[in-house]
Scaffold this motif. Structure first.
Motif: not given
Ligand code: ZN
Length: 328
Positions: A64-65, A166-169, A252-257, A315-316
């Protein structure tokens, strides 16, 4: 020097890292990307910029993203005012705020409102955006122009680009995604209307996408959570906890990706800030956070913010946080 109405920062005093995202982040990371967790822990321990880009990317596409962030619902820092008014014509875009049919996917039935901060047309409508609106605790300017890089890439362009990615994902994950603006209106909307759009949609999650305009040398992202406010039309108490959960997942997601470190100037290294002065948060009755994706006034951050490939990662990362939050 656009200088159209910049509201003072009014940041809350730096607070000690309460419960730093550490624990929640670890949970989120562990759930989504074991490989990246290792990198993240190394990064935490060593403090270097260990990036697990490829691993994160791979897992990202699998799960996801989403992404972004910075101060205000319009309220930028004073030094962020140098944005060039010049500019970009609103691009032609699909009927923005419209939602699209939901597909199948893990987020089927979920509504996500994405709020691209500012509006590329705000520079041309200083009187419209400088009128004040009621944000419960006080009155505040309708909207602001946002900041820009030193080369003139505007925050409003950035927020729209990341939001569209972000919308696309999210739509691929099955979510129904609504925008507060999609470059389809001359200015605004005002911060109270931005909040109302999320409320009326009964959104399961709302993210307001920004980039900061701070001093050079200040780097990194931070997520802004609503503090408990109960005044006038504002009552965030019912959504403070859920917004924190959302914000920590997004951080968390932002940091990771992206591999981008948490802000070195706000949040005490946690990547999390809490504010009670943002109309877009104060007036929300649904879980909502802001993300300041980086500092447009720092040359290293701006090199990332102006990269399409990096914005895709942003965005991811945001989307992964949202997916994690919505899937519990
Ligand atoms: Zn902003």
């Amino acid at each position: 020097m656009a200088a159209v109405s910049y509201v003072g920062p009014d940041f809350e005093p730096p607070r000690p890292p309460r419960h730093p995202l550490r624990a929640p982040l670890t949970v989120a990371v562990a759930a989504l990307v074991p490989g990246a967790l290792v990198g993240w822990l190394v990064w935490q321990a060593v403090g270097d910029d260990d990036r697990e880009g490829s691993a994160a990317q791979t897992s990202a596409s699998a799960s996801g993203s989403a992404s972004p962030g910075a101060p205000e619902d319009g309220e930028e820092r004073p030094d962020g005012g140098a944005g060039r008014a010049g500019g970009e014509e609103p691009r032609t875009s699909p009927p923005a705020s419209a939602s699209r049919p939901a597909a199948s996917g893990p987020l089927r039935g979920k509504v996500v409102v994405v709020d691209p901060g500012h509006n590329p047309g705000n520079f041309r409508h200083p009187s419209d955006i400088s009128r004040t609106v009621d944000i419960g605790t006080n009155r505040k300017e309708c909207d602001t122009t946002g900041t820009s890089t030193n080369d003139g890439y505007t925050e409003a362009e950035f927020t729209l680009d990341v939001s569209r990615r972000l919308r696309t994902i999210l739509e691929k994950e099955g979510a129904t995604v609504k925008f507060t603006q999609d470059g389809d209106r001359p200015w605004g909307p005002c911060v109270d209307e931005r909040a109302e759009i999320g409320n009326e949609a009964e959104a399961d999650a709302v993210v307001s996408v920004h980039a900061d305009g701070s001093a050079a040398g200040n780097r990194g992202f931070h997520v802004i959570l609503p503090g408990p406010v109960h005044s006038g039309a504002a009552d965030t108490r019912p959504v403070v906890d859920s917004s924190r959960a959302l914000g920590e997942r997004i951080a968390g997601g932002f940091l990771r990706v992206t591999g981008s470190p948490p802000s070195n100037y706000i949040g005490g290294g946690t990547g999390i800030d809490v504010r009670k002065d943002l109309g877009g948060l104060n007036l929300s009755t649904v879980p909502k956070v802001f993300i300041e994706c980086g500092n447009m006034r720092d040359s290293k951050d701006s090199a990332q913010l102006t990269s399409g490939a990096w914005r895709q990662k942003a965005a991811q990362g945001i989307s992964e946080g949202i997916v994690s939050f919505l899937r519990g």
